[in-house]
Write a protein that holds these residues in place. Structure first.
Motif, PDB file in Angstrom:
ATOM      1  N   ILE A  12      25.523  51.582  85.705  1.00 30.58           N
ATOM      2  CA  ILE A  12      26.307  51.583  84.465  1.00 30.58           C
ATOM      3  C   ILE A  12      25.456  51.067  83.305  1.00 30.58           C
ATOM      4  N   ARG A  13      24.740  49.980  83.546  1.00 33.92           N
ATOM      5  CA  ARG A  13      23.900  49.380  82.501  1.00 33.92           C
ATOM      6  C   ARG A  13      22.854  50.378  81.992  1.00 33.92           C
ATOM      7  N   LEU A  63      22.504  56.726  77.118  1.00 32.31           N
ATOM      8  CA  LEU A  63      23.418  57.778  76.663  1.00 32.31           C
ATOM      9  C   LEU A  63      23.085  58.316  75.269  1.00 32.31           C
ATOM     10  N   ARG A  66      22.485  62.310  74.738  1.00 34.96           N
ATOM     11  CA  ARG A  66      23.302  63.124  73.834  1.00 34.96           C
ATOM     12  C   ARG A  66      22.452  63.985  72.908  1.00 34.96           C
ATOM     13  N   TYR A  88      32.776  58.639  84.785  1.00 38.68           N
ATOM     14  CA  TYR A  88      31.885  59.137  83.732  1.00 38.68           C
ATOM     15  C   TYR A  88      32.135  60.619  83.478  1.00 38.68           C
ATOM     16  N   THR A  99      22.734  53.759  82.445  1.00 38.69           N
ATOM     17  CA  THR A  99      23.336  54.979  81.898  1.00 38.69           C
ATOM     18  C   THR A  99      23.829  54.762  80.478  1.00 38.69           C
ATOM     19  N   ASN A 100      24.523  53.664  80.243  1.00 41.70           N
ATOM     20  CA  ASN A 100      25.051  53.421  78.903  1.00 41.70           C
ATOM     21  C   ASN A 100      23.936  53.198  77.879  1.00 41.70           C
ATOM     22  N   ALA A 101      22.869  52.545  78.301  1.00 39.27           N
ATOM     23  CA  ALA A 101      21.752  52.316  77.388  1.00 39.27           C
ATOM     24  C   ALA A 101      21.039  53.614  77.017  1.00 39.27           C
ATOM     25  N   ASP A 132      19.676  42.972  81.324  1.00 42.57           N
ATOM     26  CA  ASP A 132      20.057  43.650  80.083  1.00 42.57           C
ATOM     27  C   ASP A 132      18.868  43.860  79.149  1.00 42.57           C
ATOM     28  N   GLU A 158      35.226  61.090  81.382  1.00 38.28           N
ATOM     29  CA  GLU A 158      35.071  60.743  79.974  1.00 38.28           C
ATOM     30  C   GLU A 158      34.178  61.745  79.243  1.00 38.28           C
TER      31      GLU A 158
END
Length: 246
Positions: free
Chosen positions: A124-125, A131, A135, A183, A127-129, A71, A186
């Protein structure tokens, strides 16, 4: 599937596991298109060697210390990308492991199965960090490097030859494919396009270089999806020949 055909001097990408093999060639291909490319890798020596090689070839490459299983490392990488560019136009989740062998279901060491969570949880870790930076891009793309062995349709087709039985690696790619779809669901109302890609049986150290495709060939489909135009697909699975069934 259409793709951009102009040089994108101001676009920024991050490729995980980019110090060698398919990941390196994805980075090289984007660099050749004029992208600024972050070389995500946990091994400092190999990472910097890859950056030097890419720069020598004319690419705008820079190193990103990144362990997708950690993380703190992923958070630091996102911070570096923020400081470097302030946005991200393409994230290629390439880093992954096979889990080693043997992987027959009835005799497998369950720790092998746990280990390949890297292929999913790591994606997932990361990609979310990233995002928030994705954007900020006018045309953000996410590409998850999967494998045809993750296709349940192909695995269960009569007479199909899908390689050795692998209860760790193959299902991890099935899981990754399913994650890609979630993903896409969403993010359907955004301009972020996310797809999975199979590079084919490529000669890399993951398979002791037994593959029949070169890393450059293995990188081609991922590069196309990272540069796909706004009317391109999302939530789909592709290889060089077209769409792959889930």
């Amino acid at each position: 599937m259409s793709e951009t055909n102009t040089v994108n001097h101001h676009k920024v990408a991050l490729v995980t596991g980019a110090n060698k093999g398919i990941g390196y060639e994805i980075a090289a291909g984007l660099g050749a298109l004029g992208w600024s490319v972050g070389i995500g890798a946990r091994n400092e020596e190999r990472r910097e060697a890859a950056v030097d090689k890419l720069r020598a070839a004319g690419a705008d490459a820079f190193g990103v210390p990144l362990d997708v299983t950690d993380d703190a490392s992923v958070t630091a990488a996102a911070r570096l990308m923020e400081e470097r560019a302030g946005r991200l136009d393409a994230l290629v989740n390439n880093a992954g492991i096979t889990g080693g062998g043997p992987q027959e279901p009835t005799t497998v060491d369950v720790n092998r199965v746990r280990a390949v969570e890297t292929n999913v949880i790591g994606v997932i870790r990361v990609t979310n960090a990233l995002l928030p930076l994705l954007r900020r891009s006018p045309s953000p793309r996410v590409v998850n490097v999967s494998s045809s062995v993750g296709s349940l349709t192909l695995q269960t087709a009569p007479g199909a030859e899908m390689g050795p039985i692998a209860i760790a690696y193959a299902p991890s790619k099935t899981f990754l494919n399913a994650v890609t779809v979630q993903y896409a669901r969403e993010l359907a109302d955004t301009h972020i396009l996310i797809n999975a890609v199979c590079p084919g049986f490529t000669a890399t150290d993951l398979n002791n270089f037994r593959g029949v495709r070169t890393p450059q060939q293995g990188a081609a489909a991922a590069i196309r999806l990272a540069t796909v135009s706004a009317d391109g697909p999302t939530g789909r699975f592709f290889d060089d020949e077209g769409e792959v069934p889930w």
